[in-house]
Scaffold this active site. Structure first.
Site, PDB file in Angstrom:
ATOM      1  N   GLU A  33       0.833  -1.207   0.000  1.00  7.91           N
ATOM      2  CA  GLU A  33       0.000   0.000   0.000  1.00  7.91           C
ATOM      3  C   GLU A  33       0.867   1.256   0.000  1.00  7.91           C
ATOM      4  OE1 GLU A  33      -3.043   0.443  -0.567  1.00  7.91           O
ATOM      5  OE2 GLU A  33      -3.663  -1.645  -0.535  1.00  7.91           O
ATOM      6  N   TYR A 116      -5.788   6.489   5.048  1.00  7.26           N
ATOM      7  CA  TYR A 116      -6.024   5.520   3.967  1.00  7.26           C
ATOM      8  C   TYR A 116      -5.268   4.214   4.227  1.00  7.26           C
ATOM      9  CZ  TYR A 116      -5.239   2.781  -0.083  1.00  7.26           C
ATOM     10  OH  TYR A 116      -5.139   1.692  -0.890  1.00  7.26           O
ATOM     11  N   ASP A 134      -9.265   6.660  -1.360  1.00  9.13           N
ATOM     12  CA  ASP A 134      -8.099   7.161  -2.101  1.00  9.13           C
ATOM     13  C   ASP A 134      -8.631   7.841  -3.361  1.00  9.13           C
ATOM     14  OD1 ASP A 134      -8.822   5.146  -3.832  1.00  9.13           O
ATOM     15  OD2 ASP A 134      -6.836   4.232  -3.954  1.00  9.13           O
TER      16      ASP A 134
END
Ligand code: SF4
Length: 353
Positions: A33, A116, A134
């Site tokens: 991520e 996020y 996002d």
């Protein structure tokens, strides 16, 4: 069938076969991520695999030096992410025995992990009910719910997060989050959304009202900053000087070729350090050997490359010492690995031997 179920069924059929999705483990999900924040999947994948091979768990990452972690980040840019990943791994090892906490507040306290990333890790690795937001998710939700305010405006993140929470499939939060992101990446495209094959087409406001071109509304107010810079190749016996500066606007805390900005500067953040001022005063007559353009976020830079060949290093060493600066001399072949930034590659082109 409700839209969440349609989306989930679509995702199970169409999801891409990505290595970081194979196992529900917090560590690789976290690394992937963070890498994906500013890098495309295809560019990130080979680097992700090499990174995980060298640092297979938080323990190995916590034990590594910052320089080594940065060298494995080469090609991904935005090096503060790598520095934070290492710092967070140290905290994970010291405070949580190397395991990722399952509490959102605790995860948010780890360096470099924002809303996020924390929500993505907790939902994908542990199936906890946290909806992510996002860029892709914002586009899908704005279109689906008909959010017609500026998505870059001050309230947008909060309002869209509420919509994302409302829309979350609490039975499969990890899959749901990945499904919305995947939909944004391959179906609900910015310019030409493929509405006819979209699992959300029936209830989608933008499709029904023919507004996919207008939504989302993005009104930028961040100004482009133009800067003129100088970057210095200081050489002794075919070794180049790299320094580490902690207060610079860019490349903070990593070894880099000395650089600075000249001319009119937007604010104090860009003003030269003491060492940059020393270099300029010492070799101001030096002719540049070339220039190149470079972009960092909203900064448009033009760098002049200066090349100085020293007979001895006494003076510069004593200046470095007086400023208490970390420095090292590296060979040409090591320049890009020791200074892992695309700047090194651009500068190297001007060094003709
Ligand atoms: S129907 Fe079209 S605009 Fe709406 S979410 Fe799907 S792809 Fe996006």
């Amino acid at each position: 069938m409700n839209p969440q179920k349609k989306l989930h069924d679509w995702y199970l059929l169409h999801k891409r076969d990505l290595p970081f999705r194979k196992k529900k483990q917090a560590y690789p999900i976290w690394i992937s991520e963070v890498m994906l924040q500013q890098t495309r999947v295809t560019a990130m994948l080979p680097l992700f695999e090499v990174f995980l091979e060298r640092f297979p768990n938080p323990e190995s990452l916590a034990k590594a030096s910052e320089e080594e972690v940065l060298s494995y980040w080469k090609g991904l840019g935005y090096y503060s992410r790598a520095r934070n990943i290492r710092k967070a791994a140290i905290q994970l090892v010291n405070q949580y025995n190397g395991a990722f906490p399952k509490d959102l507040e605790m995860v948010l306290k780890l360096p470099g992990i924002g809303n996020y990333t924390a929500r993505a890790i907790l939902s994908i690795a542990y199936d906890l009910p946290f909806a992510v937001l996002d860029g892709n998710v914002k586009r899908v939700l704005s279109r689906y719910f008909g959010y017609t305010k500026n998505i870059l405006g001050p309230q947008a993140d909060k309002e869209l997060q509420n919509k994302a929470d409302e829309f979350l499939n609490i039975e499969f939060p990890g899959d749901h989050n990945q499904a919305v992101m995947e939909l944004g990446a391959i179906i609900c495209l910015p310019e030409t959304p493929k509405c006819l094959v979209c699992p959300l087409m029936e209830g989608c406001f933008a499709r029904i009202h023919g507004k996919t071109k207008e939504i989302p509304i993005r009104e930028k107010n961040q100004k482009q900053v133009d800067l003129i810079g100088e970057i210095w190749v200081i050489e002794k016996d075919q070794n180049y000087l790299l320094i580490k500066e902690t207060k610079n606007r860019f490349l903070k805390g990593m070894f880099h070729l000395p650089y600075g900005f000249i001319g009119e500067l937007p604010n104090e953040e860009y003003k030269p350090s003491e060492f940059q001022t020393f270099i300029r005063s010492e070799w101001k007559e030096n002719q540049s050997i070339g220039k190149f353009k470079h972009t960092i976020t909203h900064h448009r830079l033009e760098y002049y490359v200066h090349h100085v060949i020293l007979k001895d290093t006494k003076k510069i060493e004593s200046v470095l010492e007086s400023f208490q600066m970390d420095s090292k001399w590296v060979k040409r072949a090591e320049l890009e690995s020791e200074f892992p930034s695309s700047l090194a590659k651009k500068v190297k082109k001007f060094l003709l031997y």
